[in-house]
Design an enzyme around this catalytic site. Structure first.
Site, PDB file in Angstrom:
ATOM      1  N   HIS A 191       1.191   0.493 -13.255  1.00  9.47           N
ATOM      2  CA  HIS A 191       1.992  -0.676 -13.594  1.00  9.47           C
ATOM      3  C   HIS A 191       3.477  -0.289 -13.635  1.00  9.47           C
ATOM      4  O   HIS A 191       3.822   0.746 -14.219  1.00  9.47           O
ATOM      5  CB  HIS A 191       1.544  -1.233 -14.956  1.00  9.47           C
ATOM      6  CG  HIS A 191       2.250  -2.494 -15.314  1.00  9.47           C
ATOM      7  ND1 HIS A 191       1.967  -3.699 -14.705  1.00  9.47           N
ATOM      8  CD2 HIS A 191       3.265  -2.744 -16.181  1.00  9.47           C
ATOM      9  CE1 HIS A 191       2.759  -4.630 -15.200  1.00  9.47           C
ATOM     10  NE2 HIS A 191       3.561  -4.086 -16.088  1.00  9.47           N
ATOM     11  N   GLY A 197       0.790  -1.221   0.000  1.00  9.77           N
ATOM     12  CA  GLY A 197       0.000   0.000   0.000  1.00  9.77           C
ATOM     13  C   GLY A 197       0.826   1.277   0.000  1.00  9.77           C
ATOM     14  O   GLY A 197       0.372   2.317   0.476  1.00  9.77           O
ATOM     15  N   ASP A 238      -3.560  -5.061 -17.850  1.00  8.24           N
ATOM     16  CA  ASP A 238      -2.493  -4.072 -18.107  1.00  8.24           C
ATOM     17  C   ASP A 238      -2.555  -3.554 -19.551  1.00  8.24           C
ATOM     18  O   ASP A 238      -1.552  -3.539 -20.266  1.00  8.24           O
ATOM     19  CB  ASP A 238      -1.109  -4.689 -17.828  1.00  8.24           C
ATOM     20  CG  ASP A 238      -0.947  -5.089 -16.373  1.00  8.24           C
ATOM     21  OD1 ASP A 238      -1.562  -4.447 -15.524  1.00  8.24           O
ATOM     22  OD2 ASP A 238      -0.214  -6.044 -16.094  1.00  8.24           O
TER      23      ASP A 238
END
Ligand code: GRF
Length: 209
Positions: A117, A20, A153
């Site tokens: 990503h 996180g 993605d």
């Protein structure tokens, strides 16, 4: 007056499975006012995700949603949709969320789901992107923030920034630099999308002045 200002800030849901650190960057940006939004909801599919602790520490509603508590992906996602709707979520931010969202979910929140990503898409999609980049011997990598579509993605790119790989670099050192870049790029991309100045045509994303 403070409360009414808070209420009009667009609500974000952040979906996480792990550390996180990107959630933290988003929380910090909202707190400092760099990002005019509020994190209304944090969801994790892993009970021990540090992301949940970060959310609770920030006073944000944090839910562990156990995939095993749902018979199907569809029922899991129905709960997710209900939660997002109950919190009037404008934008869903995937931040290391290790589950694939179905086309039904993606269509329900069309152009309202973002993902980050750790590579320059379309190169090195999937998990272990940094390891795969180094194994490939690539000299340049980077970070991509994109809208989520029905493929992994894959959706239209909002922001992308490159990073040169230095000779002799390890996975750990690249990861550290990627993270710094991510933490700067993700709040910026969220702000852009929320600003309403982003236009999506097919794969092309442009900014209106
Ligand atoms: C990030 O590197 C992100 O690019 C990828 O998952 C990682 C999540 O890291 N999708 P964290 O949980 O935000 O620290």
């Amino acid at each position: 007056p403070h409360l009414s200002v808070r209420r009009v800030l667009p609500a974000l849901a952040v979906l996480c499975s792990g550390q996180g650190t990107n959630l933290q960057a988003i929380l910090d940006a909202t707190r400092s006012g760099r990002l005019r939004a509020r994190v209304a909801l944090v969801i994790s599919d892993r009970k021990d995700a540090k992301a949940l602790t970060r959310a609770r520490r920030a006073g944000v509603t944090a839910r562990f949603m156990d995939p095993r508590g749902h018979p199907t992906r569809a029922s899991y996602e129905r709960t997710l949709i209900r939660l997002c709707e109950a919190h009037r979520v404008r934008l869903i931010c995937l931040a290391g969320f290790m589950r694939i969202l179905s086309p039904v979910f993606v269509h329900r929140f069309r152009h309202r789901i973002l993902n980050i990503h750790p590579a320059l898409l379309p190169a090195f999609p999937g998990s272990h992107a940094i390891r795969n980049t180094l194994r490939w011997g690539a000299k340049v990598t980077g970070v991509t923030v994109h809208l989520v579509d029905e493929h992994v993605d894959h959706g239209p790119i909002i922001l992308q920034e490159a990073l040169a790989i230095r000779p002799g670099e390890t996975e750990a050192s690249v990861l550290a630099r990627i993270h710094r870049l991510e933490h700067r790029l993700y709040p910026k991309a969220i702000g852009l999308v929320l600003s309403g100045k982003v236009r999506v045509r097919g794969r092309r994303v442009t900014r209106t002045p």
